[in-house]
Design an enzyme around this catalytic site. Structure first.
Site, mmCIF file in Angstrom:
data_model
loop_
_atom_site.group_PDB
_atom_site.id
_atom_site.type_symbol
_atom_site.label_atom_id
_atom_site.label_comp_id
_atom_site.label_asym_id
_atom_site.label_seq_id
_atom_site.Cartn_x
_atom_site.Cartn_y
_atom_site.Cartn_z
ATOM 1 N N THR A 1 0.813 -1.213 0.000
ATOM 2 C CA THR A 1 0.000 0.000 0.000
ATOM 3 C C THR A 1 0.851 1.269 0.000
ATOM 4 O OG1 THR A 1 -1.820 -1.133 1.125
ATOM 5 C CG2 THR A 1 -1.802 1.261 1.230
ATOM 6 N N GLN B 1 -5.655 -0.837 -3.171
ATOM 7 C CA GLN B 1 -5.279 0.399 -2.510
ATOM 8 C C GLN B 1 -4.342 1.174 -3.439
ATOM 9 O OE1 GLN B 1 -4.753 -2.665 -1.287
ATOM 10 N NE2 GLN B 1 -5.375 -2.818 0.863
ATOM 11 N N ASP C 1 -7.836 4.471 -0.161
ATOM 12 C CA ASP C 1 -6.624 4.887 0.559
ATOM 13 C C ASP C 1 -5.945 6.096 -0.091
ATOM 14 O OD1 ASP C 1 -7.246 2.682 2.055
ATOM 15 O OD2 ASP C 1 -5.350 1.645 1.766
ATOM 16 N N ASP D 1 -11.948 3.825 2.923
ATOM 17 C CA ASP D 1 -10.903 4.212 3.896
ATOM 18 C C ASP D 1 -9.985 5.287 3.327
ATOM 19 O OD1 ASP D 1 -11.989 2.082 5.342
ATOM 20 O OD2 ASP D 1 -10.475 0.677 4.637
ATOM 21 N N ARG E 1 -14.647 3.858 9.814
ATOM 22 C CA ARG E 1 -14.605 2.605 10.570
ATOM 23 C C ARG E 1 -13.229 2.514 11.232
ATOM 24 N NH1 ARG E 1 -14.038 -2.279 6.087
ATOM 25 N NH2 ARG E 1 -12.409 -1.351 4.789
ATOM 26 N N TRP F 1 -9.796 1.234 12.074
ATOM 27 C CA TRP F 1 -8.720 0.366 11.613
ATOM 28 C C TRP F 1 -8.003 -0.264 12.807
ATOM 29 C CZ3 TRP F 1 -3.692 2.289 8.762
ATOM 30 C CH2 TRP F 1 -3.001 1.183 8.258
#
Length: 325
Positions: free
Chosen positions: A99, A132, A155, A182, A241, A243
């Protein structure tokens, strides 16, 4: 005495000549345009002295990965709008080997600043495989981004701290951040001031995935006077949310123009994880169609005015050195 004066003049003349011959010795470097010192942003970063400097970037698209590890680097877009200067690359985690390796721009040098430009990862526009794909990975302390557009999908922005070091403080002012899954994630102490946060088309859109991992870790995301918007095809939109177990995210005076899910917050995996038991998720004085304090997940809370003051910019970012961006 006369000999000393001549020697001094000769030294000053040599310094002036070096400043003309070697742009890196000048106060400001130019990238792009007819008066460019360097053809690419990375070349200019590499040419800066060890304590950084200013890089002015002419309008245009600069397609390359950029690594900034020197302190005190300042990027300034010279277009009329942030859209006029675009720093872009198109790596995904599956093509780059991870990532963080996918980041178009990676900044670890403290005291970094960027103004009036765009940082983008356009992997999702070039490759149909989900992955990502980070636009900006920043672990710098005392970082300031003003009028910066951060574009991506999953991301988009990794706002984090260096491992084993105090929290990295990062200030985002009048910025635009877009993505879907996210798309603002990490464990920095980041403050978003008057930013637009935009969800793009996707079946599930989670704005944040904050990763505070211990109760005594100095880590939080605070959004103050921001606006949340979304594409019509952005579905199941949430504030975020967790992580990590102690994720901390605060939304103050937010204008929610997008159809935010009434719960506001969600489990990491719906129906499978109990990730909300230790989080700090809170709102204060939200407005707009998506404001619905009565329906929020019971693990979150609505702050009083007094409680909200504890999350002001100066209190969140001051640190031990009293930093005030």
């Amino acid at each position: 005495m006369q000999t000393r004066s001549r020697t001094r003049l000769a030294v000053l003349a040599a310094i002036a000549w070096l400043g003309l011959v070697h742009p890196a010795l000048a106060a400001t470097l130019q990238v792009g345009g007819p008066r460019a010192d360097y053809p690419s942003v990375q070349a200019a970063v590499d040419a800066l002295p060890a304590d950084g400097g200013v890089i002015e970037i002419a309008p245009g698209e600069y397609r390359q990965k950029i690594e900034i590890h020197k302190p005190g680097v300042r990027l300034v877009g010279k277009g009329r709008r942030p859209q006029d200067v675009v720093l872009v690359w198109s790596d995904g985690a599956i093509t780059a080997g991870g990532t963080l390796r996918s980041a178009s721009v990676n900044v670890s040098g403290d005291g970094f600043s960027a103004r009036n430009l765009t940082i983008q990862n356009d992997y999702h526009l070039k490759d149909a495989r989900p992955s990502q794909a980070v636009a900006l990975a920043i672990t710098a302390d005392r970082a300031v981004l003003e009028r910066v557009r951060l574009l991506g999908a999953q991301d988009t922005l990794y706002a984090a701290s260096k491992k084993g070091r105090p929290a990295s403080r990062q200030y985002f002012k009048d910025c635009y951040v877009e993505g879907h899954v996210d798309f603002i994630f990490g464990d920095a102490k980041a403050f978003f001031d008057s930013c637009q946060i935009h969800g793009i088309a996707h079946d599930g859109v989670m704005i944040t995935a904050q990763s505070k991992s211990a109760p005594d870790q100095d880590s939080a995301y605070v959004f103050d006077r921001c606006r949340i918007t979304a594409d019509p095809q952005a579905r199941n939109l949430y504030f975020g949310r967790a992580w990590r177990p102690y994720a901390t995210v605060i939304f103050l005076r937010t204008r929610i123009d997008a159809p935010l899910h009434p719960d506001g917050w969600r489990e990491w995996t719906l129906g499978k994880t109990g990730s909300l038991d230790k989080v700090t998720y809170a709102e204060f004085a939200s407005t707009g169609p998506g404001a619905s304090p009565a329906t929020r997940d019971p693990h979150s809370r609505q702050l009083t005015a007094r409680e909200a003051r504890a999350w002001s910019r100066d209190r969140v970012l001051a640190g031990t050195d009293g930093w005030r961006p």
